[in-house]
Design an enzyme around this catalytic site. Sequence first.
Site, PDB file in Angstrom:
ATOM      1  N   ASP A  52      17.767  -1.655  -4.839  1.00 33.47           N
ATOM      2  CA  ASP A  52      17.919  -1.713  -3.381  1.00 33.47           C
ATOM      3  C   ASP A  52      16.972  -0.770  -2.645  1.00 33.47           C
ATOM      4  O   ASP A  52      16.484  -1.100  -1.556  1.00 33.47           O
ATOM      5  CB  ASP A  52      19.372  -1.421  -2.976  1.00 33.47           C
ATOM      6  CG  ASP A  52      20.237  -2.669  -3.137  1.00 33.47           C
ATOM      7  OD1 ASP A  52      19.773  -3.638  -3.774  1.00 33.47           O
ATOM      8  OD2 ASP A  52      21.378  -2.672  -2.619  1.00 33.47           O
ATOM      9  N   GLU A 361      28.372  -8.433  -2.494  1.00 31.01           N
ATOM     10  CA  GLU A 361      27.432  -9.023  -3.452  1.00 31.01           C
ATOM     11  C   GLU A 361      27.955 -10.348  -4.009  1.00 31.01           C
ATOM     12  O   GLU A 361      27.209 -11.254  -4.339  1.00 31.01           O
ATOM     13  CB  GLU A 361      27.164  -8.045  -4.589  1.00 31.01           C
ATOM     14  CG  GLU A 361      26.120  -6.980  -4.283  1.00 31.01           C
ATOM     15  CD  GLU A 361      26.656  -5.813  -3.465  1.00 31.01           C
ATOM     16  OE1 GLU A 361      27.737  -5.950  -2.858  1.00 31.01           O
ATOM     17  OE2 GLU A 361      25.971  -4.772  -3.403  1.00 31.01           O
ATOM     18  N   HIS A 408      26.650  -5.118  -9.293  1.00 30.13           N
ATOM     19  CA  HIS A 408      26.614  -3.847 -10.025  1.00 30.13           C
ATOM     20  C   HIS A 408      27.986  -3.208 -10.180  1.00 30.13           C
ATOM     21  O   HIS A 408      28.312  -2.651 -11.221  1.00 30.13           O
ATOM     22  CB  HIS A 408      25.663  -2.879  -9.311  1.00 30.13           C
ATOM     23  CG  HIS A 408      25.965  -2.683  -7.838  1.00 30.13           C
ATOM     24  ND1 HIS A 408      25.883  -1.493  -7.216  1.00 30.13           N
ATOM     25  CD2 HIS A 408      26.368  -3.547  -6.874  1.00 30.13           C
ATOM     26  CE1 HIS A 408      26.204  -1.623  -5.943  1.00 30.13           C
ATOM     27  NE2 HIS A 408      26.493  -2.871  -5.715  1.00 30.13           N
ATOM     28  N   ARG A 409      28.796  -3.294  -9.136  1.00 25.98           N
ATOM     29  CA  ARG A 409      30.095  -2.592  -9.204  1.00 25.98           C
ATOM     30  C   ARG A 409      31.062  -3.276 -10.177  1.00 25.98           C
ATOM     31  O   ARG A 409      31.859  -2.612 -10.834  1.00 25.98           O
ATOM     32  CB  ARG A 409      30.724  -2.461  -7.820  1.00 25.98           C
ATOM     33  CG  ARG A 409      29.848  -1.681  -6.884  1.00 25.98           C
ATOM     34  CD  ARG A 409      30.577  -0.963  -5.795  1.00 25.98           C
ATOM     35  NE  ARG A 409      29.588  -0.337  -4.930  1.00 25.98           N
ATOM     36  CZ  ARG A 409      28.910   0.765  -5.233  1.00 25.98           C
ATOM     37  NH1 ARG A 409      29.153   1.395  -6.364  1.00 25.98           N
ATOM     38  NH2 ARG A 409      28.002   1.248  -4.411  1.00 25.98           N
TER      39      ARG A 409
END
Length: 684
Positions: A52, A361, A408-409
């Site tokens: 990012d 996301e 990602h999380r």
Amino acid sequence: MYSTDHLDIPPLVSAGGTVQLPGSKSISNRVLLLAALSTGHTDITDLLDSDDTQVMLQALSTLGCRVEQRPDGVVRVHGLGGNLPVKTAALFLGNAGTAMRPLTAALAVLACQHGGRFDLSGVARMHERPIGDLVDALRQLGCPITYTLNEGYPPLCLGTGEPTELSIDDAPIQIRGDVSSQFLTALLLALPLAARSRDIHIDVVGELISRPYIEITLNLMRRFGIDVKRDEWKRFTIAAGSQYRSPGRIPVEGDASSASYFIALGAIAPCSPGCDGITIKGVGLASIQGDIRFIEAARLMGADISGDDSALHIRRGAWPLKAIDLDCNHIPDAAMTLAVMALYADGPSTLRNIASWRVKETDRIVAMATECRKLGAMVEEGPDFIRITPPATPSAWSSASIHTYDDHRVAMCFSLAAFNPAGLPVRIEDPKCVGKTFPDYFETLFEVCQTPPANIPVICIDGPTASGKGTLAAALARRLGYHLLDSGALYRLVGLAAERAGLATDDAALRSQDQTDRLGELASSMQVRFTGEHILLDGEDVTEALRSEAAGMAASRVSAVPQVRSALLGLQHDFRKLPGLVADGRDMGTVVFPDAALKVFLTASAGQRALRRHKQLISKGFAVSIDDLLADLIRRDERDSSRSHAPLKSAEDALQLDNSGLSIEQSIEQMLIWWQDKTAFSKV
Ligand code: DC
């Protein structure tokens, strides 16, 4: 970063140690934009290096903003001071909301002032993330903006290429606050560019969600010279004549959302022997990031957390964790970590007021529910809540291959499921998605997690000289994200070290007990370091020297010495580290790792092996004859197979692979099929 197709995390049992967090994504991207809009240059320290921030850096450089990566790790941004050197550009912003929203606002204003025109787009998911409320607000200012695909969503075209008068009057600009706080952040960051002769007011319509992120925005704007007046959380005023000025130097705090995984780790994992919990450096109790309040939620669940301004310390407190029912509006990102902690709680936990999860996301409510269910939890989901009932007993847990939705999380959260009481491994699909905010997440996790060696999978590839073991082992290790042990290199190192120390290794010398003792001592005292592709002996790079035929022969001789073999045993066992190991040699499956999950005995005809070795040496510029090589090979195989100690032979439980007629790719595929069959995931 793990770029593998998936990452299998073995069952983990304890944790302890210190973690240094990477910089905060939210702060990094705001600071980059603020620095670019300011007059003067800004030196940014501890900037996050992730997908990012790369997106933002790339966009700024396309816009003509000069960014220098300095040798001391500082990133220097030469501010544009409200100018616009590049007036037309197409910017691709990936899936970075922290780039898309603020750049939309700033470039919409700058395009009007300077006669610019900008096309902003992203990945498919970005084109599903709403931006209409921000566009509506910017249109109130008179900014021409068109949707190039779907009304309300990126991609967007900002400006017309002609200067356009901004319509600023006393009427406040209205912005919705209940979909994404990034809309208000974007407006706040952009409007000082427009507030030349009049104050600008912004009114928030609807309840403002994720307020802590607005606090970060206001805090950082203050560092860049703009004091926004705030009335409750309803009206924000930017004073006429506002102008961004660089603070000179600005540090980026560690990412508080990233801290949540290690806070949870400390709360879930028993302390490793000799450790006293998890210490997190880079972010502390005085953090300006809203997600630091994850600490309160983790404490509610039983975590024992202390800290100071720049560090946190976590120990397991209540166990099992305590179930919670919590409004998570103030910690939308870190709350995902609570969902995984809920798997270890003493009852059902409910996370409320998380509707914003649906436009992140991925639809995070669906994602977390689906993946928690795979692990054996019962999950209820609503428009803005999720309720998780943990697996009732250890045996109710299942091995799960966690789909990560390019989020990602999701990937980081579910790594913590590896502490499940059933002792099951967890598969994380597409682990590289953590690159969005924490490229080295898994490496950092493995540094502080422990599990008995028996839990760490080992794949052994034994076989004769030049059978292709090395190439195959390296390729397999790469595909699985595992460590690699080239045990032959250790024997070669002993051969080389002996030569350098003037110790003879011929047959006569090896008959003397004194001499073999000395070789054993040498093997246990040599200073060896493996750094990626390179091998260092006593600090010197000996990678090339080890590859010679002479080194191979010397290795074959010293490897018959029992003292050498036992001296190298501990060193070889040390390679068995998380998340797994691929080891190649002669006795990997028979002696060193007899409990290996997969053992392969790799062979090829002597002619074929001599041919391959010949090709390899010729390509490196060595002139050798095939006949000599063949004779050498046969001699070496005889010696390796006939020695009394750990002779070259197939382990009884090894699978046989004759790769004479196979390409490397075919051999790898065969090994992967065998391996997949051995994992817990062949059944899921
Ligand atoms: O795999 P290689 O050619 O690098 O190995 C060099 C020598 O080391 C080989 O001839 C035998 C010895 N060796 C061994 O005895 N046991 C191992 N596990 C690996 C190598």
